[in-house]
Enzyme design. Structure first.
Site, PDB file in Angstrom:
ATOM      1  N   HIS A 167      -3.118   6.666  -0.955  1.00 52.51           N
ATOM      2  CA  HIS A 167      -4.038   7.084   0.298  1.00 52.51           C
ATOM      3  C   HIS A 167      -3.467   7.671   1.195  1.00 52.51           C
ATOM      4  O   HIS A 167      -3.915   7.942   2.310  1.00 52.51           O
ATOM      5  CB  HIS A 167      -4.873   5.992   0.398  1.00 52.51           C
ATOM      6  CG  HIS A 167      -5.570   5.254  -0.884  1.00 52.51           C
ATOM      7  ND1 HIS A 167      -6.364   4.159  -0.874  1.00 52.51           N
ATOM      8  CD2 HIS A 167      -5.787   5.748  -2.089  1.00 52.51           C
ATOM      9  CE1 HIS A 167      -6.824   3.932  -1.967  1.00 52.51           C
ATOM     10  NE2 HIS A 167      -6.579   4.916  -2.719  1.00 52.51           N
ATOM     11  N   HIS A 187       0.830  -1.353   0.037  1.00 51.06           N
ATOM     12  CA  HIS A 187      -0.104  -0.178   0.063  1.00 51.06           C
ATOM     13  C   HIS A 187       0.882   1.276  -0.122  1.00 51.06           C
ATOM     14  O   HIS A 187       1.213   1.625   1.146  1.00 51.06           O
ATOM     15  CB  HIS A 187      -0.910  -0.048   1.382  1.00 51.06           C
ATOM     16  CG  HIS A 187      -2.060   0.849   1.211  1.00 51.06           C
ATOM     17  ND1 HIS A 187      -2.352   2.041  -0.058  1.00 51.06           N
ATOM     18  CD2 HIS A 187      -3.289   0.962   1.764  1.00 51.06           C
ATOM     19  CE1 HIS A 187      -3.392   2.401   0.207  1.00 51.06           C
ATOM     20  NE2 HIS A 187      -4.076   1.994   1.256  1.00 51.06           N
ATOM     21  N   TYR A 200      -0.885   6.911   3.356  1.00 55.53           N
ATOM     22  CA  TYR A 200      -0.180   5.819   4.151  1.00 55.53           C
ATOM     23  C   TYR A 200       1.136   5.673   4.174  1.00 55.53           C
ATOM     24  O   TYR A 200       1.852   6.869   3.580  1.00 55.53           O
ATOM     25  CB  TYR A 200      -1.041   4.394   4.201  1.00 55.53           C
ATOM     26  CG  TYR A 200      -2.546   4.512   4.561  1.00 55.53           C
ATOM     27  CD1 TYR A 200      -3.011   4.968   5.740  1.00 55.53           C
ATOM     28  CD2 TYR A 200      -3.512   4.502   3.419  1.00 55.53           C
ATOM     29  CE1 TYR A 200      -4.292   5.085   6.127  1.00 55.53           C
ATOM     30  CE2 TYR A 200      -4.809   4.547   3.750  1.00 55.53           C
ATOM     31  CZ  TYR A 200      -5.241   4.980   5.130  1.00 55.53           C
ATOM     32  OH  TYR A 200      -6.650   5.095   5.141  1.00 55.53           O
TER      33      TYR A 200
HETATM   34  C1  LIG Z   1     -15.312   0.384   3.077  1.00 52.15           C
HETATM   35  C2  LIG Z   1     -13.800   0.816   2.062  1.00 52.15           C
HETATM   36  C3  LIG Z   1     -12.723   0.150   2.749  1.00 52.15           C
HETATM   37  C4  LIG Z   1     -11.461   0.385   1.933  1.00 52.15           C
HETATM   38  N1  LIG Z   1     -10.322   0.135   2.422  1.00 52.15           N
HETATM   39  C5  LIG Z   1      -9.127   0.370   1.479  1.00 52.15           C
HETATM   40  C6  LIG Z   1      -7.919  -0.544   2.120  1.00 52.15           C
HETATM   41  O1  LIG Z   1      -8.032  -1.255   2.707  1.00 52.15           O
HETATM   42  N2  LIG Z   1      -6.899  -0.447   1.185  1.00 52.15           N
HETATM   43  C7  LIG Z   1      -7.147   0.480  -0.148  1.00 52.15           C
HETATM   44  O2  LIG Z   1      -6.010   0.660  -0.712  1.00 52.15           O
HETATM   45  N3  LIG Z   1      -7.902   0.956  -0.668  1.00 52.15           N
HETATM   46  C8  LIG Z   1      -9.418   1.032   0.249  1.00 52.15           C
HETATM   47  N4  LIG Z   1     -10.511   1.360  -0.058  1.00 52.15           N
HETATM   48  C9  LIG Z   1     -10.567   1.874  -1.554  1.00 52.15           C
HETATM   49  C10 LIG Z   1     -10.811   0.861  -2.403  1.00 52.15           C
HETATM   50  O3  LIG Z   1     -10.032  -0.001  -2.535  1.00 52.15           O
HETATM   51  C11 LIG Z   1     -11.158   1.456  -3.961  1.00 52.15           C
HETATM   52  O4  LIG Z   1     -10.056   1.935  -4.160  1.00 52.15           O
HETATM   53  C12 LIG Z   1     -12.448   2.600  -3.948  1.00 52.15           C
HETATM   54  O5  LIG Z   1     -13.393   2.085  -2.964  1.00 52.15           O
HETATM   55  C13 LIG Z   1     -12.638   3.058  -5.417  1.00 52.15           C
HETATM   56  O6  LIG Z   1     -13.050   1.739  -6.069  1.00 52.15           O
HETATM   57  P1  LIG Z   1     -14.698   1.574  -6.206  1.00 52.15           P
HETATM   58  O7  LIG Z   1     -15.423   3.058  -6.894  1.00 52.15           O
HETATM   59  O8  LIG Z   1     -14.927   0.331  -7.072  1.00 52.15           O
HETATM   60  O9  LIG Z   1     -15.377   1.347  -4.724  1.00 52.15           O
HETATM   61  C14 LIG Z   1     -11.425   1.138   0.610  1.00 52.15           C
HETATM   62  C15 LIG Z   1     -12.712   1.725   0.140  1.00 52.15           C
HETATM   63  C16 LIG Z   1     -14.128   1.177   0.744  1.00 52.15           C
HETATM   64  C17 LIG Z   1     -15.453   1.603   0.089  1.00 52.15           C
END
Ligand SMILES: Cc1cc2nc3c(=O)[nH]c(=O)nc-3n(C[C@H](O)[C@H](O)[C@H](O)COP(=O)(O)O)c2cc1C
Length: 340
Positions: free
Chosen positions: A166, A163, A168
């Site tokens: 975002h 990762h 981190y």
């Molecule tokens: C509930 C939730 C938890 C997430 N946790 C992570 C995570 O652990 N690691 C990460 O890289 N992105 C995390 N994300 C981002 C998602 O992996 C993804 O990049 C983002 O939701 C956009 O994609 P989507 O439009 O298909 O939801 C999270 C998103 C959501 C909604």
């Protein structure tokens, strides 16, 4: 012609289709010990039953204070390994490949008494001010990533994702907004990420690919953009990253003019630009859950894989549904054939 259901191979990682479950924190470790429980096993196994090609297990942290919350997963001791192995074995039984996203939240570790970071700068006024890691502590942190990777390999994963997005820890090191260090980890903003990549790779079988999630741009005043992202990704590619998972944002509160679009596929241009600049495989993510759109991004070769986040929270059978809509052949579990 390739499409969303064309198999994909990267080194020894052989996927039956291009649908990836994006890592998504579940905040569901009630015992606060970082060990996956029943919820995690059911959650990930059902996405395997639903036809997902690759499941990337949510942000899994290298130390207790590296978690966003005390309810997040970890891989900081050998006790954790067998619980992850159960998830991996179950997903394999149902035809999916599995990766784990290895991480540290750094200054965004909300439940840590004193979070750690490259520099003592808070994310914003609602977050705690972190303590800057000493040079020796940064070196020890690299070792923690290495040990987490070793445990992931022992648990039987097919790939590992770092990762680096975002906001981190790895992102905090390569962003000039959060890394004001003067030691070797500040003189070269990619040094921490590069050392982590090399350490993690040293634990992975030679033909197991390493993925890395990056933010292609920061939606913040003074933040970096795609040009800088290409530069630091080049260093990461040379250090051993085999594929980038290209997301965006997270390193500061979004400034109004920097707000991203909310349209389908809004982050695809970042993936495409990185792929073109570095001639590297990429995964696109972000509002790609309309099957025709996801299929288009693969067909136009803007990206090699498609990560689905919220669409897979709504529907564990997203891949099966997408195959049906796109009229593609896909093995439906015999028990569910009548439904398709
Ligand atoms: C509930 C939730 C938890 C997430 N946790 C992570 C995570 O652990 N690691 C990460 O890289 N992105 C995390 N994300 C981002 C998602 O992996 C993804 O990049 C983002 O939701 C956009 O994609 P989507 O439009 O298909 O939801 C999270 C998103 C959501 C909604």
């Amino acid at each position: 012609m390739i499409d969303l259901f064309t198999p994909y191979q990267l080194k020894d990682l052989a996927l039956k289709n291009r649908v990836v479950m994006s890592p998504m924190c579940q905040y569901s470790v009630e015992a606060k010990d970082g060990i996956p429980n029943d919820w995690h096993t059911l959650h990930y196994t059902s996405r395997a039953v639903g036809g997902t090609g690759l499941i990337i297990v949510e942000m899994t942290n290298v130390e207790p204070d590296g978690r966003i919350s005390d309810y997040c997963l970890g891989l900081w001791s050998d006790e954790h390994t067998s619980a992850f192995k159960e998830i991996v074995d179950n997903a394999h039984k149902h035809g999916a490949k599995v990766g784990i996203q290895i991480a540290h939240a750094g200054r965004k570790a909300e439940d840590a008494k004193v979070p750690v970071a490259p520099s003592a700068i808070a994310f914003d006024e609602t977050f705690k001010t972190p303590r800057a890691l000493s040079t020796e502590e940064v070196e020890e942190m690299v070792e923690k990533y290495r040990l987490a990777a070793r445990r992931a390999v022992e648990a039987g994963v097919d790939t590992i994702e770092l990762h680096g997005a975002h906001g981190y820890l790895i992102h905090q090191f390569h962003s000039p907004l959060s890394n004001k260090r003067t030691d070797k980890y500040g003189q070269d903003l990619t040094r921490f990420g590069v050392e982590v990549i090399q350490a993690v790779k040293s634990e992975m079988p030679k033909e197991m690919p390493l993925l890395m999630r990056i933010s292609g741009t920061e939606f913040v005043d003074g933040g970096y953009g795609m040009k800088e992202a290409i530069d630091f990704s080049k260093a990461y590619q040379e250090a051993g990253v085999d594929m980038f998972d290209v997301s965006a944002g997270g390193e500061g509160p979004i400034t109004p003019h920097g707000r991203p679009g909310t349209h389908g596929g809004y982050q695809v241009p970042y993936a495409r630009q990185l792929k073109e600049a570095l001639d590297v495989p990429v995964m696109a993510v972000g509002r790609l859950d309309a099957p025709a759109l996801a299929n288009n991004v693969i067909g136009t070769e803007d990206a090699d894989l498609i990560a689905i986040g919220r669409g897979l929270l709504r529907n564990p059978y997203w891949a099966l549904e997408a195959a049906k809509q796109l009229k593609k052949d896909m093995d439906v579990p015999v028990q569910y054939k009548a439904g398709f």
